[in-house]
Design a protein around this motif. Structure first.
Motif, PDB file in Angstrom:
ATOM      1  N   ASP A  23      -3.752  -3.733  -2.603  1.00 28.70           N
ATOM      2  CA  ASP A  23      -2.998  -2.486  -2.723  1.00 28.70           C
ATOM      3  C   ASP A  23      -1.812  -2.404  -1.759  1.00 28.70           C
ATOM      4  OD1 ASP A  23      -4.498  -2.284  -0.443  1.00 28.70           O
ATOM      5  OD2 ASP A  23      -5.234  -0.269  -0.836  1.00 28.70           O
ATOM      6  N   TRP A  24      -1.250  -3.543  -1.377  1.00 25.84           N
ATOM      7  CA  TRP A  24      -0.162  -3.535  -0.397  1.00 25.84           C
ATOM      8  C   TRP A  24       1.027  -2.703  -0.880  1.00 25.84           C
ATOM      9  CZ3 TRP A  24       4.827  -5.337  -0.888  1.00 25.84           C
ATOM     10  CH2 TRP A  24       5.105  -6.146  -2.004  1.00 25.84           C
ATOM     11  N   GLN A  25       1.281  -2.680  -2.190  1.00 29.51           N
ATOM     12  CA  GLN A  25       2.404  -1.895  -2.707  1.00 29.51           C
ATOM     13  C   GLN A  25       2.177  -0.402  -2.478  1.00 29.51           C
ATOM     14  OE1 GLN A  25       0.582  -4.079  -4.558  1.00 29.51           O
ATOM     15  NE2 GLN A  25       1.913  -5.375  -5.788  1.00 29.51           N
ATOM     16  N   LEU A  26       0.927   0.036  -2.632  1.00 31.83           N
ATOM     17  CA  LEU A  26       0.604   1.440  -2.370  1.00 31.83           C
ATOM     18  C   LEU A  26       0.785   1.758  -0.895  1.00 31.83           C
ATOM     19  CD1 LEU A  26      -2.637   1.793  -4.528  1.00 31.83           C
ATOM     20  CD2 LEU A  26      -0.328   2.572  -5.106  1.00 31.83           C
ATOM     21  N   ASN A  27       0.347   0.847  -0.041  1.00 32.15           N
ATOM     22  CA  ASN A  27       0.540   1.028   1.400  1.00 32.15           C
ATOM     23  C   ASN A  27       2.022   1.064   1.752  1.00 32.15           C
ATOM     24  OD1 ASN A  27      -2.201   1.161   2.002  1.00 32.15           O
ATOM     25  ND2 ASN A  27      -2.355  -1.051   2.208  1.00 32.15           N
ATOM     26  N   LEU A  28       2.804   0.205   1.107  1.00 31.86           N
ATOM     27  CA  LEU A  28       4.240   0.184   1.347  1.00 31.86           C
ATOM     28  C   LEU A  28       4.849   1.550   1.004  1.00 31.86           C
ATOM     29  CD1 LEU A  28       6.774  -1.792   1.936  1.00 31.86           C
ATOM     30  CD2 LEU A  28       7.043  -1.691  -0.529  1.00 31.86           C
ATOM     31  N   CYS A  29       4.478   2.091  -0.131  1.00 32.23           N
ATOM     32  CA  CYS A  29       4.994   3.408  -0.534  1.00 32.23           C
ATOM     33  C   CYS A  29       4.557   4.492   0.456  1.00 32.23           C
ATOM     34  CB  CYS A  29       4.518   3.762  -1.943  1.00 32.23           C
ATOM     35  SG  CYS A  29       5.252   2.742  -3.231  1.00 32.23           S
ATOM     36  N   ASP A  30       3.298   4.474   0.836  1.00 29.77           N
ATOM     37  CA  ASP A  30       2.788   5.464   1.796  1.00 29.77           C
ATOM     38  C   ASP A  30       3.489   5.342   3.148  1.00 29.77           C
ATOM     39  OD1 ASP A  30       1.023   6.428  -0.109  1.00 29.77           O
ATOM     40  OD2 ASP A  30      -0.721   5.371   0.715  1.00 29.77           O
ATOM     41  N   ASP A  31       3.641   4.111   3.618  1.00 28.38           N
ATOM     42  CA  ASP A  31       4.275   3.895   4.915  1.00 28.38           C
ATOM     43  C   ASP A  31       5.762   4.236   4.875  1.00 28.38           C
ATOM     44  OD1 ASP A  31       1.895   3.136   6.131  1.00 28.38           O
ATOM     45  OD2 ASP A  31       2.212   1.000   5.725  1.00 28.38           O
ATOM     46  N   PHE A  32       6.427   3.953   3.767  1.00 32.04           N
ATOM     47  CA  PHE A  32       7.844   4.295   3.628  1.00 32.04           C
ATOM     48  C   PHE A  32       8.011   5.812   3.643  1.00 32.04           C
ATOM     49  CE2 PHE A  32      12.077   4.358   1.599  1.00 32.04           C
ATOM     50  CZ  PHE A  32      12.702   3.331   2.283  1.00 32.04           C
ATOM     51  N   LEU A  33       7.099   6.506   2.990  1.00 30.35           N
ATOM     52  CA  LEU A  33       7.122   7.971   2.994  1.00 30.35           C
ATOM     53  C   LEU A  33       6.884   8.498   4.405  1.00 30.35           C
ATOM     54  CD1 LEU A  33       7.236  10.714   1.548  1.00 30.35           C
ATOM     55  CD2 LEU A  33       4.798  10.431   1.031  1.00 30.35           C
ATOM     56  N   TYR A  91       7.358   6.905   7.273  1.00 27.63           N
ATOM     57  CA  TYR A  91       8.383   6.444   8.204  1.00 27.63           C
ATOM     58  C   TYR A  91       9.741   7.113   7.958  1.00 27.63           C
ATOM     59  CZ  TYR A  91      10.579   3.031  11.319  1.00 27.63           C
ATOM     60  OH  TYR A  91      11.238   2.423  12.357  1.00 27.63           O
ATOM     61  N   PHE A  92      10.123   7.211   6.670  1.00 21.73           N
ATOM     62  CA  PHE A  92      11.454   7.719   6.336  1.00 21.73           C
ATOM     63  C   PHE A  92      11.441   9.080   5.635  1.00 21.73           C
ATOM     64  CE2 PHE A  92      12.189   3.039   6.273  1.00 21.73           C
ATOM     65  CZ  PHE A  92      13.127   2.976   7.287  1.00 21.73           C
ATOM     66  N   GLY A  93      10.266   9.522   5.206  1.00 23.62           N
ATOM     67  CA  GLY A  93      10.201  10.785   4.466  1.00 23.62           C
ATOM     68  C   GLY A  93      10.693  10.659   3.036  1.00 23.62           C
TER      69      GLY A  93
END
Length: 140
Positions: A95-105, A107-109
């Protein structure tokens, strides 16, 4: 009782299917180690600054992709293909893509979950440019 035991075996089997492939990760890192390792600043200055990519985007990719994959991002180049060269699907949790989306949200909002299409992103450069364009769109 047999039903519960069957569930345990099924869970263990599924867990291994969804877990990172440690041997593949080791092999990819071995190939990457043949390249010079660049600090975050060097990685930014050499590959991304000349193309106008924002440093926060580069920091995010350098830090979080290594966190998800266990790969040495200091040795990764923009032209490295996410699947063929870095084998991200195999070396990351499923699920790295889901984590990427969550972390981008976080980190950057910025919520990119409805726009991130990893199938259309073939290289590290594609991923960095996509994320940078999302960040740039926020500031326009």
């Amino acid at each position: 009782m047999w039903h519960n035991l069957n569930n345990v075996f099924s869970a263990v089997s599924t867990y291994s299917d969804l877990s990172p492939d440690i041997e593949t990760r080791r092999c990819v890192n071995h190939r990457l180690r043949l390249r010079p390792a660049l600090s975050l600043d060097q990685w930014f200055d050499y590959f991304w600054q000349p193309h106008g990519i924002a440093k926060p985007t580069v920091f995010f990719v350098y830090t979080y992709l290594e966190k998800y994959s266990g790969l040495q991002m200091s040795c990764v180049m923009p032209g490295d293909r996410l699947e063929q060269d870095l084998k991200l699907t195999l070396v990351c949790w499923f699920d790295w893509q889901l984590n990427l989306c969550d972390d981008f949200l976080s980190y950057f909002g910025i919520d990119i979950s409805d726009r991130l299409d990893t199938y259309s992103l073939s290289t590290v450069e594609d991923l960095v440019k996509f994320l940078d364009s999302e960040l740039l769109a926020l500031h326009c």
